[in-house]
Design an enzyme around this catalytic site. Sequence first.
Site, PDB file in Angstrom:
ATOM      1  N   SER A  41      39.143 -20.564 -26.731  1.00 51.33           N
ATOM      2  CA  SER A  41      39.462 -20.148 -28.099  1.00 51.33           C
ATOM      3  C   SER A  41      39.385 -21.221 -29.166  1.00 51.33           C
ATOM      4  CB  SER A  41      40.840 -19.503 -28.142  1.00 51.33           C
ATOM      5  OG  SER A  41      40.720 -18.159 -27.773  1.00 51.33           O
ATOM      6  N   SER A  84      39.668 -16.963 -29.991  1.00 56.19           N
ATOM      7  CA  SER A  84      40.610 -16.357 -30.897  1.00 56.19           C
ATOM      8  C   SER A  84      40.955 -17.204 -32.115  1.00 56.19           C
ATOM      9  CB  SER A  84      41.896 -16.023 -30.142  1.00 56.19           C
ATOM     10  OG  SER A  84      42.486 -17.202 -29.621  1.00 56.19           O
ATOM     11  N   LYS A 101      46.672 -22.394 -36.838  1.00 59.04           N
ATOM     12  CA  LYS A 101      46.545 -21.062 -36.237  1.00 59.04           C
ATOM     13  C   LYS A 101      47.913 -20.387 -36.215  1.00 59.04           C
ATOM     14  CE  LYS A 101      44.568 -18.978 -32.005  1.00 59.04           C
ATOM     15  NZ  LYS A 101      43.902 -19.305 -30.724  1.00 59.04           N
TER      16      LYS A 101
HETATM   17  N1  GLN Z   1      38.435 -15.120 -25.215  1.00 61.73           N
HETATM   18  C1  GLN Z   1      39.368 -15.439 -24.167  1.00 61.73           C
HETATM   19  C2  GLN Z   1      40.329 -14.294 -24.001  1.00 61.73           C
HETATM   20  O1  GLN Z   1      40.145 -13.303 -24.590  1.00 61.73           O
HETATM   21  C3  GLN Z   1      40.052 -16.728 -24.439  1.00 61.73           C
HETATM   22  C4  GLN Z   1      41.125 -16.630 -25.437  1.00 61.73           C
HETATM   23  C5  GLN Z   1      41.806 -17.931 -25.679  1.00 61.73           C
HETATM   24  O2  GLN Z   1      41.310 -18.992 -25.310  1.00 61.73           O
HETATM   25  N2  GLN Z   1      42.981 -17.847 -26.277  1.00 61.73           N
HETATM   26  O3  GLN Z   1      41.275 -14.362 -23.270  1.00 61.73           O
END
Ligand code: GLN
Length: 499
Positions: free
Chosen positions: A179, A155, A80
């Site tokens: 994420s 994400s 990532k």
């Molecule tokens: N979808 C969640 C957010 O928008 C989690 C994102 C993540 O785990 N980095 O914060």
Amino acid sequence: MSMREAESAAVVVSSVQRGDRTAVSVVSAALARIEETELRLHAYLHVRREAALAEAARLDHEAPSARAQKPLAGLPVAVKDNLVLAGAPTTAGSKILEGYHPPYTATAVARLQAAGAIVVGKTNLDEFAMGSSTEHSAYGPTKNPWDVARVPGGSSGGSAAAVAAGTAVVALGSDTGGSVRQPAAFCGVVGLKPTYGRVSRYGLVAFASSLDQVGPLARTVSDVALVFQVLAGRDPHDATSVDSPVVGRLATAPSRLAGMRVGLVAEQADQAGPETRQAVAEARLALMDLGADVVDVALPHGRYGIPAYYLVAPAEASSNLARYDGVRYGLRVAGRDVAELYLNTRGAGFGTEVKRRILLGTFALAEGYYDAYYLKAMQARELLAQDYRQAFQAVDVILSPTVPDPAFRLGEKLADPWSMYQSDIMTVGANLTGLPALSLPWRVAASGLPTAVQLTAPWLGEERLLLVAAALEALRPGGEAWPDPLASPGTSGQGGARP
Ligand code: GLN
């Protein structure tokens, strides 16, 4: 030649260790597969063609005895793009980091490389990991390999799509509120969020430091276990890392789980849509077939998870993102004085969602509001931790959905942040409490999209989590074998492959 994507990490590694295949041929196949799929999927922000081939060649020239010592020899991995790797750009999906070349490598990545893995590329993500669809990437969204009209989740959507499409055997993601697990669920791959601190965060671009955790995604539980074993352990560069390496080899799928007590979060299962409800119900029956005791457990403060998370995470983000000032990293937009330079750079460099989070977080921490918001969120966090402590007095693992529904359409939730945030309703609990949790693909639903279930274990319970997941994986429809989303004509936006 295309990579035989059903191959497990263990098979790839042992063939390279034995010299049956060269690392160069394995990595070339992964690179060819990237070329074949990237126009459709956009899973990568940067492909390390030359560097990956050079590293593979170096591995091939090592003495066979040295190669045999490397538990991930020749394994193509995707990382990532919020984990730094010296020699490659890191953008974290943001324009504000455009042109930034980190001078060092994240510990998680360095550990994989030291074990012989070859990083083929950096994967797409929502800007600074804020989002659930990769649509908040400043470089355009990734598409779901099961149906390119749908999001891969986020994400870590690029990492999940990369693994699902067979362009990497394993990928690294980060999980602050779901994420790793949510995109794993949307793309039909396994995703593990380890216990907070079990894997070093050194070199991970910080989003919300008390919640962030690095985790692996792969097609099978055993692949995730193999990589987790390499990742886990204390790192002097991360003061929050826990001295808890994996001891011995992680067990393979047990055929019985007699004596294992599993708690089903019935309330969450009921909140899910029909396809997810069916997956959880089938997983429950499979656990019972394995001899486990399945009982209902309650997380009475579970409904405070989303509001607490969306206060704590933006609060920490507003502080962490203060460093992007146009002076130290990447983008710089000039101004008449330094204050104007900050404003211009941050105004031009951050996207809408990141600005929304910074505003939310700054507001929540402001004097006069601190007690009403941030402190309340911390109290909710503690109540949620108590819920889990209570549940784990009665059970060894918790079963729930990972996400309420399968992958949604591109654009479907973009205009409504609140509905996007609801994607995380079943995943944020593990982050707020630091617990390890894993998403296991269950079956491809009639819609052609994968469904998934989530398992959560007590603090440092990854070994148990992986054991139960492996046993369940063997009993899911299709077992360890899982259909290839790109094998049948389903990638034109009309739905995915059917089993
Ligand atoms: N979808 C969640 C957010 O928008 C989690 C994102 C993540 O785990 N980095 O914060």
